[in-house]
Design a protein around this motif. Structure first.
Motif, PDB file in Angstrom:
ATOM      1  N   PHE A 518       0.705  -1.530  -0.180  1.00 14.48           N
ATOM      2  CA  PHE A 518      -0.094  -0.222   0.241  1.00 14.48           C
ATOM      3  C   PHE A 518       1.107   1.294   0.434  1.00 14.48           C
ATOM      4  O   PHE A 518       0.467   2.314  -0.565  1.00 14.48           O
ATOM      5  N   ALA A 519       1.960   1.076   0.942  1.00 15.09           N
ATOM      6  CA  ALA A 519       3.136   2.402   0.852  1.00 15.09           C
ATOM      7  C   ALA A 519       3.758   2.834  -0.432  1.00 15.09           C
ATOM      8  O   ALA A 519       4.426   3.553  -0.911  1.00 15.09           O
ATOM      9  N   SER A 520       3.711   2.168  -1.374  1.00 15.65           N
ATOM     10  CA  SER A 520       4.753   1.822  -3.252  1.00 15.65           C
ATOM     11  C   SER A 520       3.534   2.567  -3.768  1.00 15.65           C
ATOM     12  O   SER A 520       2.544   1.694  -4.484  1.00 15.65           O
ATOM     13  N   VAL A 521       3.219   3.274  -4.113  1.00 15.95           N
ATOM     14  CA  VAL A 521       2.537   3.473  -5.174  1.00 15.95           C
ATOM     15  C   VAL A 521       2.390   5.441  -5.933  1.00 15.95           C
ATOM     16  O   VAL A 521       3.331   6.153  -5.070  1.00 15.95           O
ATOM     17  N   ARG A 522       2.213   4.984  -6.852  1.00 13.60           N
ATOM     18  CA  ARG A 522       1.760   6.580  -7.548  1.00 13.60           C
ATOM     19  C   ARG A 522       0.875   6.446  -8.937  1.00 13.60           C
ATOM     20  O   ARG A 522       0.324   5.931  -8.842  1.00 13.60           O
ATOM     21  N   ARG A 523       0.322   7.955  -8.178  1.00 20.79           N
ATOM     22  CA  ARG A 523      -1.089   8.341  -8.426  1.00 20.79           C
ATOM     23  C   ARG A 523      -1.510   8.218  -9.680  1.00 20.79           C
ATOM     24  O   ARG A 523       0.057   9.417 -10.346  1.00 20.79           O
ATOM     25  N   THR A 524      -1.687   7.926 -10.824  1.00 21.46           N
ATOM     26  CA  THR A 524      -1.895   7.414 -11.698  1.00 21.46           C
ATOM     27  C   THR A 524      -3.160   8.745 -13.097  1.00 21.46           C
ATOM     28  O   THR A 524      -2.938   8.766 -13.932  1.00 21.46           O
ATOM     29  N   GLY A 525      -4.220   8.721 -12.094  1.00 25.27           N
ATOM     30  CA  GLY A 525      -5.581   9.041 -12.205  1.00 25.27           C
ATOM     31  C   GLY A 525      -4.620  10.870 -12.317  1.00 25.27           C
ATOM     32  O   GLY A 525      -4.751  11.832 -11.529  1.00 25.27           O
ATOM     33  N   LYS A 526      -5.537  11.329 -13.404  1.00 21.78           N
ATOM     34  CA  LYS A 526      -5.796  13.197 -13.686  1.00 21.78           C
ATOM     35  C   LYS A 526      -7.456  13.205 -13.322  1.00 21.78           C
ATOM     36  O   LYS A 526      -8.127  12.762 -14.209  1.00 21.78           O
ATOM     37  N   GLU A 527      -7.602  14.521 -13.064  1.00 20.37           N
ATOM     38  CA  GLU A 527      -8.578  15.491 -12.611  1.00 20.37           C
ATOM     39  C   GLU A 527      -8.535  15.889 -14.283  1.00 20.37           C
ATOM     40  O   GLU A 527      -8.219  17.316 -15.018  1.00 20.37           O
ATOM     41  N   LEU A 528      -9.896  15.399 -14.871  1.00 20.68           N
ATOM     42  CA  LEU A 528      -9.696  15.732 -16.670  1.00 20.68           C
ATOM     43  C   LEU A 528     -10.553  16.816 -15.930  1.00 20.68           C
ATOM     44  O   LEU A 528     -10.667  17.942 -17.071  1.00 20.68           O
ATOM     45  N   ASN A 529     -11.652  16.778 -15.339  1.00 27.74           N
ATOM     46  CA  ASN A 529     -12.971  17.830 -15.289  1.00 27.74           C
ATOM     47  C   ASN A 529     -13.038  18.220 -14.305  1.00 27.74           C
ATOM     48  O   ASN A 529     -13.471  16.802 -13.143  1.00 27.74           O
ATOM     49  N   ILE A 530     -12.908  19.402 -13.856  1.00 28.64           N
ATOM     50  CA  ILE A 530     -13.849  20.087 -12.409  1.00 28.64           C
ATOM     51  C   ILE A 530     -14.524  20.984 -12.793  1.00 28.64           C
ATOM     52  O   ILE A 530     -14.622  22.439 -13.295  1.00 28.64           O
ATOM     53  N   SER A 531     -15.703  20.617 -11.938  1.00 33.76           N
ATOM     54  CA  SER A 531     -16.749  21.714 -11.924  1.00 33.76           C
ATOM     55  C   SER A 531     -17.631  22.021 -10.840  1.00 33.76           C
ATOM     56  O   SER A 531     -17.169  21.740  -9.666  1.00 33.76           O
ATOM     57  N   THR A 532     -17.887  23.286 -11.252  1.00 35.88           N
ATOM     58  CA  THR A 532     -18.411  23.457 -10.054  1.00 35.88           C
ATOM     59  C   THR A 532     -20.264  24.335  -9.898  1.00 35.88           C
ATOM     60  O   THR A 532     -20.819  25.124 -11.001  1.00 35.88           O
ATOM     61  N   ARG A 533     -21.185  23.419 -10.391  1.00 34.17           N
ATOM     62  CA  ARG A 533     -22.553  24.661 -10.185  1.00 34.17           C
ATOM     63  C   ARG A 533     -22.738  24.819  -8.261  1.00 34.17           C
ATOM     64  O   ARG A 533     -22.745  25.245  -7.481  1.00 34.17           O
TER      65      ARG A 533
END
Length: 785
Positions: A518-533
């Motif tokens: 668990f301690a060995s990780v690279r976060r590969t997800g990207k915030e592709l869209n950020i929106s606020t209503r």
């Protein structure tokens, strides 16, 4: 001098530093090495049983079987307390696994020798087989006198998955001391539609002169689960035979493969086979497999005349491996019959060991469909010049033995055979070892061998993923996870995440991280869209969004402000004509748009994110890393609900790592809603993760001159299916320490925050006032990792 470590006698540390700061070859050989990612950890099969004498703890001659009807059910067997002289061992032991070889239990075979409450003096040559209803049979050769002058062949049976075993039943015992059975082997007919389905067959060499190389090979069989046995009969008229390997074919035929030392009338060593069309009752004439030149190790006792044979469950193919000299060099050789043992292919070397480097004790098994052939063997290649340091290696074929992959090392530490008992024929690791067959790419092959890394010989196993390197994820999972684990160790059902850190196994292998840590990780997800209503008003109550682009490269984005489009989703009180402005960190306006078709129409349409109404605003820009602010207001000071969005258009190394939106938080449809899309990871179908802190500020906005701040905000987080996955009112109520560690703890105890890992998908955070209070609030998303 030996040390006692966990009841194993081990040598003291022998690491020697040279004058130049190096280490000796012996010390280097004992240092663990990183294995191919398709190979799982080396697993010792438990502690030595306490009934063994303290100075007789060496194991030898392991064998293993996998149940045909339960892929996770494995049983290993081996000698326990090998004698250096006189033959045999104090007892024989077994290990059982019900999760594909990850966890094992271990015990002595009950009531076998006097050490385990039985009548016999010694035991040796253990073999295991499992029938179609998962009854386990352990076959051993036992001494009926203290000097092992006389022997018998016995079987121990378990009907409860290896939890308990009945007292051994005699399958064969000579009527006099003029003959001695040796090198016995066992097979079970696991083809229920054949005439002799469920038959147990045992073959053995019956010596009248213990000093001779070979003898007649005999057979006995049982048709009632081992309760009673037939009279012995010879499989051929030849008398110079050894190393029998009986097996059953899908048509019910029984084939016995063996080594023939040759006679004066027919000189020359060779491998032969005999075929029975009545399940082993009688056999036809010998069929030549190949001539062979026996290879013997200079310092280690090996089964130089013991071939290993296997058959698949769908064809009449038979697969045979053996150690021999090919063109003067030690090799593991492979040959195959495609017609039930009548004809055989020319032998080929499947070990790619260096010329002159020894290899020995091969074992073969094959998948049910006959496609995947797995062979394991001992090899000296990692310790050139040593006659005693060896490793276990793997050879694989994915096309029924037509072609072979490069050999793969299976042991992370070399075995020093000189720590095994020294017999008259050399150090005793055993005359054979074993390998459990793979059944499909998600099920590993499981070899068993004897290893001296603890200081004396112990049984070890490893799980070998058999998928080719092009399917590394499947092979890695097969080597480390049981079948039950793969779908359940993930935050997402369709992908496997062994350590549940949000990055699936494919992503972690691609990132060079450890999928089991668990301690060995690279976060590969990207915030592709950020929106606020939010509800856009006038003055200080317009919509204000700040975002940060991190990294070292520029990122192409689209910022858009929607209003009229929201009506189709049932949103009341929409902002009819939004205006969008974009500022840099120096508060300089760098872009402006009222109606998106007025400028950049073609570029906006090409992005795929064109607004649905001509009155809505959009800006496409390539921005350098830094801080930016987008402001949405209504044309002619109009008010209403709007959606402010930032989309990532170029999946570069730069990331959108933070967005914060300030606006009026109302009630019902006018609460503030933040949306986040995570994607473009390195995992299966773009799976990846992003560790984020979502927080909502209100009271501390007063320090920035906001007079009507929301005094007690609450925060809820939902997944793409509308399920509540996190909720917080006051940030110190939970996760206080973890949130403080980020350095982004809210400044007021009444403000909420949620620290979580978002995997690929859509996420929504809703900010509202406690007890339906209203005011100006700020919702933020920070990428932590």
């Amino acid at each position: 001098m030996l040390l006692n470590r966990d009841n194993n006698l081990v040598l003291p540390p022998r690491s020697i530093t040279t004058a130049k700061g190096g280490i000796t070859a012996e010390a280097a050989a004992s240092a663990p090495v990183a294995l191919d990612l398709r190979i799982g950890p080396n697993i010792r099969l438990g502690n030595d049983p306490s009934p063994l004498p303290s100075n007789m703890r060496a194991q030898a001659e392991p064998h293993i079987a996998r149940a045909t009807s339960n892929e996770d059910f494995l049983v290993g067997v081996f000698q326990e307390g090998r004698f250096a002289n006189g033959g045999g061992a104090v007892d024989c032991g077994y290990s059982v696994s019900h999760d594909g070889g990850l966890i094992w239990t271990r015990a002595l075979i009950p009531q076998l020798t006097m050490t385990s409450g039985g009548p016999y003096f010694r035991a040796t040559d253990p073999v295991v087989a499992i029938n179609l209803i998962n009854n386990v049979y352990l076959e051993t050769l036992v001494a009926t006198d203290p000097q092992f002058i006389n022997g018998a062949i016995v079987l121990s049976k378990s009907t409860d998955g290896g939890a308990t075993f009945a007292a051994p039943v005699v399958a064969y015992r000579p009527g006099s001391n003029s003959v001695f059975p040796d090198k016995e082997w066992m097979a079970i007919n696991t083809f229920p539609g054949t005439a002799t389905g469920s038959r147990l067959l045992v073959t053995f060499s019956l010596f009248s002169n213990i000093n001779s190389d070979g003898a007649p090979i005999m057979r006995v069989y049982s048709d009632n689960g081992g309760a009673t046995w037939s009279s012995p009969a010879a499989i051929s008229t030849e008398t110079t035979l050894q190393g029998s390997q009986p097996l059953y074919l899908p048509n019910g035929n029984c084939v016995v493969v063996y080594w023939n030392f040759g006679t004066n009338q027919q000189p020359g060593e060779r491998l032969e086979a005999v075929i029975s069309t009545n399940g082993g009752q009688s056999f036809g004439p010998p069929r030549l497999i190949t001539s062979a030149v026996e290879y013997n190790e200079p310092s280690i006792r090996t089964g130089s005349f013991l071939p290993s044979a296997a058959a698949d469950r769908t064809t009449q193919n038979i697969y045979v491996v053996y150690q021999a000299l090919l063109r003067g060099n030690p090799r593991i050789a492979f040959t195959k019959s495609t017609n039930g043992g009548t004809n055989w292919s020319a032998p080929v070397a499947i070990s790619d060991n260096p010329a002159g480097s020894g290899v020995f004790n091969p074992a073969v098994n094959v998948s049910a469909d006959g496609r995947t052939v797995t062979v394991v063997f001992y090899d000296h290649r990692n310790n050139p010049g040593s006659n005693v340091l060896v490793d276990l290696y793997l050879a694989q074929s994915f096309d029924s033995g037509a072609t072979w992959q490069p050999n793969i090392r299976l042991t992370s530490v070399s075995t020093d055979a000189s720590l095994a008992p020294l017999t008259s024929a050399g150090y005793m690791l055993g005359d054979y070892l074993g390998v459990a067959q793979t059944t499909r790419p998600t099920v590993p092959a499981v070899p068993i061998w004897v290893d001296t890394r603890t200081g004396n010989p112990d049984p070890f196993v490893a799980r070998a993923g058999i998928a080719p390197y092009s399917d590394l994820v499947t092979a890695w999972e097969a080597a480390r996870e049981s079948l039950a684990q793969v779908p359940t160790t993930s935050l997402r059902a369709q992908t496997s995440d062994s350590d549940r850190d949000g990055e699936d196994n494919q992503s972690e292998l691609a990132s060079g991280k450890d999928p089991n840590n668990f301690a060995s990780v690279r976060r590969t997800g990207k915030e592709l869209n950020i929106s606020t209503r939010l509800h856009v008003e006038t003055g200080q109550h317009v919509g204000i969004a700040g975002f940060i682009i991190s990294g070292s490269t520029s990122k192409k984005i689209i910022v858009r402000a929607l209003g009229p489009t929201l009506a189709q989703f049932g949103v009341p009180g929409i902002l009819q004509d939004p205006i969008l402005e974009l500022y840099n960190s120096s508060n300089n306006r760098i872009a402006f748009d009222d109606n998106w078709k007025n400028a950049q129409q073609s570029e906006i349409q090409a992005s795929g994110f064109a607004p649905g109404d001509d009155h809505e605003a959009a800006i496409v820009l390539t921005l350098a890393p830094g801080k930016y602010t987008a402001i949405v207001r209504g044309a002619n000071t109009t008010v209403g609900t709007a959606l402010l969005e930032v989309y990532d258009l170029a999946q570069s190394s730069a990331l959108i790592t933070n967005i914060s939106t300030r606006g009026v938080v109302g009630t019902d449809a006018n609460v503030m809603i933040g949306g986040f899309i995570v994607g473009d990871g390195l995992g299966t179908n773009g799976d990846g993760s992003s560790k984020v802190l979502v927080r909502a500020l209100g009271p501390e906005l007063t320090s920035f001159g906001v007079s009507d701040a929301l005094l007690d905000p609450t925060l809820n987080l939902f997944d793409g299916n509308g399920n509540l996955v996190g909720s917080n009112d006051n940030w110190k109520d939970s996760q206080q320490t973890a949130i403080q560690a980020t350095g982004l703890a809210p400044g007021d105890d009444r403000e909420p925050a949620i620290l979580t890992t978002l995997i690929q998908g859509n996420w929504t955070a809703i900010l509202r006032g406690k007890n339906n209070t209203t005011g100006v609030g700020l919702i933020e998303l920070y990428r932590i990792q």
